[in-house]
Design a protein around this motif. Structure first.
Motif, PDB file in Angstrom:
ATOM      1  N   ARG A 409       0.862  -1.111   0.062  1.00  0.00           N
ATOM      2  CA  ARG A 409       0.176   0.004  -0.066  1.00  0.00           C
ATOM      3  C   ARG A 409       0.860   1.169  -0.151  1.00  0.00           C
ATOM      4  O   ARG A 409       0.393   2.240   0.464  1.00  0.00           O
ATOM      5  CB  ARG A 409      -1.045  -0.031   1.094  1.00  0.00           C
ATOM      6  N   SER A 451       1.217 -11.667  -5.304  1.00  0.00           N
ATOM      7  CA  SER A 451       0.460 -10.660  -4.468  1.00  0.00           C
ATOM      8  C   SER A 451      -0.960 -11.251  -3.835  1.00  0.00           C
ATOM      9  O   SER A 451      -1.105 -11.114  -2.716  1.00  0.00           O
ATOM     10  CB  SER A 451       0.607  -9.140  -5.091  1.00  0.00           C
ATOM     11  N   TRP A 454      -0.466 -14.060  -1.642  1.00  0.00           N
ATOM     12  CA  TRP A 454      -0.014 -13.725  -0.301  1.00  0.00           C
ATOM     13  C   TRP A 454      -1.175 -13.140   0.504  1.00  0.00           C
ATOM     14  O   TRP A 454      -1.505 -13.732   1.802  1.00  0.00           O
ATOM     15  CB  TRP A 454       1.022 -12.667  -0.401  1.00  0.00           C
ATOM     16  N   LYS A 455      -1.938 -12.315  -0.279  1.00  0.00           N
ATOM     17  CA  LYS A 455      -3.045 -11.875   0.636  1.00  0.00           C
ATOM     18  C   LYS A 455      -4.272 -12.564   1.043  1.00  0.00           C
ATOM     19  O   LYS A 455      -4.972 -12.464   1.878  1.00  0.00           O
ATOM     20  CB  LYS A 455      -3.546 -10.394  -0.336  1.00  0.00           C
ATOM     21  N   GLY A 459      -4.159 -12.003   4.500  1.00  0.00           N
ATOM     22  CA  GLY A 459      -5.114 -10.709   4.375  1.00  0.00           C
ATOM     23  C   GLY A 459      -6.141 -10.936   4.992  1.00  0.00           C
ATOM     24  O   GLY A 459      -6.346 -12.114   5.956  1.00  0.00           O
ATOM     25  N   GLY A 460      -6.926  -9.826   5.110  1.00  0.00           N
ATOM     26  CA  GLY A 460      -8.107  -9.968   5.901  1.00  0.00           C
ATOM     27  C   GLY A 460      -9.304 -10.839   5.073  1.00  0.00           C
ATOM     28  O   GLY A 460      -8.860 -11.412   4.144  1.00  0.00           O
ATOM     29  N   TRP A 463     -10.169  -9.983   1.383  1.00  0.00           N
ATOM     30  CA  TRP A 463      -9.006 -10.646   0.582  1.00  0.00           C
ATOM     31  C   TRP A 463      -9.176 -12.224   0.273  1.00  0.00           C
ATOM     32  O   TRP A 463      -8.924 -12.844  -0.667  1.00  0.00           O
ATOM     33  CB  TRP A 463      -7.380 -10.526   1.233  1.00  0.00           C
ATOM     34  N   ARG A 464      -9.610 -12.792   1.497  1.00  0.00           N
ATOM     35  CA  ARG A 464      -9.921 -14.201   1.605  1.00  0.00           C
ATOM     36  C   ARG A 464     -10.989 -14.453   0.438  1.00  0.00           C
ATOM     37  O   ARG A 464     -11.099 -15.401  -0.137  1.00  0.00           O
ATOM     38  CB  ARG A 464     -10.161 -14.738   2.701  1.00  0.00           C
TER      39      ARG A 464
END
Length: 814
Positions: A409, A451, A454-455, A459-460, A463-464
């Motif tokens: 970000r 990316s 990874w997210k 991630g939150g 992202w899932r």
């Protein structure tokens, strides 16, 4: 106030960073101009005209006569003429001087150089250099070579007319010579004055291709983003890069699905689908406008499009003199694209171009993009592939930017990573010199996939919810390039293990979706006989590490920077810093790849499917991501230091960025390796003539050489004969190896042709007849087929001769 407040200096104003960056860049620019101008500002020189054939020598100029060669320059900026000297083996001594003069078409002396002939050696190159001629394009120049009595040094030439832009003659006493052209190379300097017209010309040739590609490639990705649950906000450019990657991944999946139901794409159907798709995008956009993150600063948001335009410009200038994509891979991509466009489906065989090959184990994702654009636009195949290669290469910085922006970000870190890939990195720019379009397309997708993978795990919730996008990108990567797909898999495994299975269920969903989408191709390959087993045994150094890629350009400096960053990551990893998880994952991924591919030294099995070379040329992706991610921590650390350290740091960064930019521009423009340019602009007329005048059942002999393992490849314009004309060739594109019988016939012919010492012998033609050869085609670059010797063969008929390209008919053939 406390004592620390009294003693500390105020922080620099918010506008200082940009000013300090510019100051650092200005200081470096001043140093370059004053102290080391040649480092970044030396002239960029390239080949203007090349006549490389030689087999005879005109008489040595000795005061009684001179040699004259007229030359027509192809570019503005003519700056040098190169000749190859020869000394007779019977001449043990040589006296006097040898003088070289160049005159323009108004008989004005441009350059003159004299050499003592006894100091000249056999096969010594001679360079006549002069100030660049600003308006030399299409103007005729006269090269005069004179000598004094006693001179025994001459120049190499060729005894056949192979250059339409001029001729050689001997002026003075009557003297017989078989030479009709000298062997010469002219060079020109690239400057703004001649670069701009080149860009305008290439814009006219490829502008519509770029426009259609930019409107076609991302459209499926845009639709996907509206159909999937909303992902977390991204910046505009990060979203655009993700959309581009998703669209490119979806196109081969769509082609595969349409082929499964026996559908066939046509120009009309593709235009209808394209129109429906954009209509749907506009409607959905109005109903549910996307919301973008504002993580990028205005400077970053403005700098990225400028960087992308610069990336496109330097890549266009790199191919300014090419009419065909270079090297061996390009002709096979042309063949697959031509077959796919002709049938409107994914290949199962190579009919009607190469009907003997009835199986297709090669990855085809890139070719669905090219075939779609070919059907929609109808452009010449060579122009289309050259333009697509340039555009995809210029778009890689966009997906690198998107990946780092998603991961950090931080727009400035994403911009740094994009800059490295756009200009100073050797790869992916060098892909252009190989015509390596499939791997190029794959590495365009790879950063976004990394990316999002990874997210998905770290991630939150939102992202899932993006697991379908990860699955689609994975399947698309498999269709586009199997090797890059295999390179990606260890990253997914490493991150899963490092994060201890966190959100592993979503990763499983993505894997299942990817497997379902790729299942048709997987099943096809599983049931396919081992068509490449015959070529699996390659040279002993097939898996050798490509050390040349480490020593070229500034690659060692980038690796040193990565090593230093790795030490920072390891130190902070031992301290339990959470930010190190991502860069540490990238480090483990690269280490795992090296271990798996170089593990034969430790007793692990080795495979022909992927080697260290194909892996290493993709490593610019993790390198750019790693440097971008670690730069965030270094920047955070620097901001906590004293303002003076910040000032010096910003100035240093400004200088480094300017250095990277200046070096990168030069490297990109000079990135093409001349040795890989097999087909030249002058080969186009002979290929068109062959298509229009040779019978459909002609079997044409072409020049070739042993390329890789047991595979032969065309070495001049004949390499593109099959995809452009559908005629049969003695050396078709490399996919001929998928039919063992055809491979044995092709290899047998080329082994025999390579061994022929004299093509003027009548018994050679009898051998050609036995091999089924009806015609011979020779391109400008040439090879073992010598046009001069063939022209002397009484059993061959010269049908076509233009500017160093030839077609002969085998008498008694059809």
């Amino acid at each position: 106030m406390n004592e620390s407040s009294n003693n500390s200096a105020p922080p620099p104003p918010r506008c200082w960073p940009l000013l300090l960056l510019l100051l650092g860049a200005g200081l470096l620019a001043g140093w370059v101009f004053v102290v080391r101008p040649a480092t970044f500002l030396a002239p960029i020189e390239a080949v203007d005209v090349e006549q490389g054939r030689m087999n005879s020598v005109p008489p040595a100029p000795d005061g009684r006569y001179t040699i004259e060669q007229t030359i027509t320059s192809a570019h503005d900026g003519l700056s040098a003429v190169e000749l190859l000297l020869t000394r007779s083996t019977e001449a043990t001594e040589s006296d006097g001087r040898l003088t070289f003069q160049l005159f323009d078409d108004h008989n004005r002396l441009i350059a003159e150089e004299s050499r003592q002939s006894d100091a000249l050696t056999h096969n010594q190159p001679l360079h006549l250099r002069f100030a660049p001629q600003p308006h030399s394009a299409h103007h005729r120049y006269i090269l005069k070579i004179s000598g004094e009595a006693g001179n025994r040094v001459a120049v190499w030439g060729y005894d056949m007319d192979v250059y339409d832009g001029g001729e050689m003659r001997v002026v003075g006493m009557e003297v017989e010579t078989a030479v009709q052209e000298l062997r010469f190379t002219t060079r020109y300097q690239l400057a703004v004055s001649n670069a701009l017209p080149m860009l305008v010309r290439m814009g006219r040739e490829s502008g519509l291709i770029f426009l259609l590609a930019l409107l076609f490639l991302p459209m499926p990705g845009l639709l996907l983003f509206f159909l999937l649950p909303r992902l977390p906000r991204m910046t505009v450019w990060a979203r655009l890069g993700t959309v581009m990657a998703a669209g490119i991944a979806l196109i081969p999946i769509i082609w595969q699905g349409w082929t499964l139901v026996n559908g066939r794409f046509s120009p009309l159907l593709l235009w209808i689908l394209w129109g429906i798709g954009w209509t749907a995008v506009i409607v959905l956009w109005k109903r549910r406008p996307p919301v973008f993150s504002k993580a990028d600063t205005r400077a970053c948001a403005a700098a990225l499009p400028a960087l992308l335009i610069a990336s496109l410009i330097v890549r266009l200038l790199a191919v300014r003199d090419l009419a065909y994509p270079p090297w061996v891979d390009a002709s096979r991509h042309a063949l697959i694209t031509a077959v796919m466009a002709a049938n409107g489906q994914v290949l199962t065989d190579y009919a009607p171009y190469m009907p003997d090959v009835t199986r297709f184990p090669y990855h085809f994702g890139f070719h669905t993009l090219a075939a779609s654009l070919q059907l929609m636009g109808g452009w010449p195949m060579e122009r289309l592939l050259l333009a697509i290669g340039v555009l995809l290469n210029a778009l890689v910085p966009l997906t690198i930017y998107a990946a780092v922006s998603i991961l950090t970000r931080k727009g400035w870190a994403a911009l740094l990573a994009a800059l490295l890939v756009a200009l100073p990195f050797f790869f992916p720019a060098y892909y252009a010199t190989w015509g390596r379009m499939t791997q190029l397309t794959a590495v365009l997708i790879l950063p976004v996939l990394i990316s999002l993978n990874w997210k998905l795990l770290a991630g939150g919730r939102r992202w899932r919810d993006g697991w379908p996008l990860v699955g689609i990108l994975t399947a698309g990567l498999f269709y586009i390039h199997a090797r890059v797909f295999l390179i990606y898999l260890p990253f997914a495994a490493v991150t899963f293990l490092l994060l201890r299975g966190r959100n592993g269920r979503r990763l499983l969903y993505a894997a299942l979706l990817g497997a379902i989408l790729a299942a048709p191709r997987i099943l096809y390959l599983i049931h396919l006989p081992n068509v490449v087993a015959f070529t699996a045994k390659t040279e002993f150094n097939y898996n050798a590490f490509p050390t040349a890629y480490v020593t070229v350009g500034w690659e060692r400096a980038f690796l040193a920077a990565a090593a230093a960053a790795a030490l920072v990551v390891l130190f902070n990893r031992l301290r339990g810093q959470k930010w190190t998880l991502l860069p540490f994952s990238l480090m483990l991924w690269v280490a795992a790849l090296f271990f798996l591919l170089a593990g034969h030294r430790a007793g692990l099995p080795e495979t022909w499917l992927i080697n260290l070379n194909s892996m290493y040329i993709s490593m610019f992706v993790p390198l750019a991501l790693f440097l971008g991610v670690t730069a965030v921590f270094i920047g955070r650390w620097a901001r906590a230091r004293h303002w003076l350290i910040q000032v010096l740091g910003f100035m240093a960064v400004g200088g480094v960025l300017l250095g990277l930019t200046l070096f990168g521009i030069r490297q990109q423009i000079n990135i093409i390796n001349p040795q890989t340019v097999l087909v030249r602009r002058g080969d186009t007329p002979v290929l068109k003539w062959a298509e229009q005048n040779l019978p459909a059942d002609a079997h044409v002999a072409v020049n070739s050489w042993r390329w890789l393992g047991y595979t032969y490849a065309g070495s001049d314009g004949g390499a593109w004969l099959v995809p452009l004309t559908r005629l049969s060739s003695t050396t078709p594109p490399a996919d001929y190896i998928y039919n063992r019988s055809l491979q044995m016939r092709v290899n047998k012919f080329n082994e025999g042709a390579t061994a022929v010492a004299d093509w003027s012998r009548p018994d050679v033609v009898e051998w050609l007849r036995q091999e089924g050869v009806t015609h011979i085609l020779i391109g400008q670059r040439g090879g073992f087929l010598d046009p001069s010797a063939l022209n002397k063969n009484p059993l061959l008929t010269l049908l076509y001769a233009q500017n160093g390209t030839f077609v002969f008919a085998v008498m008694g053939g059809s």
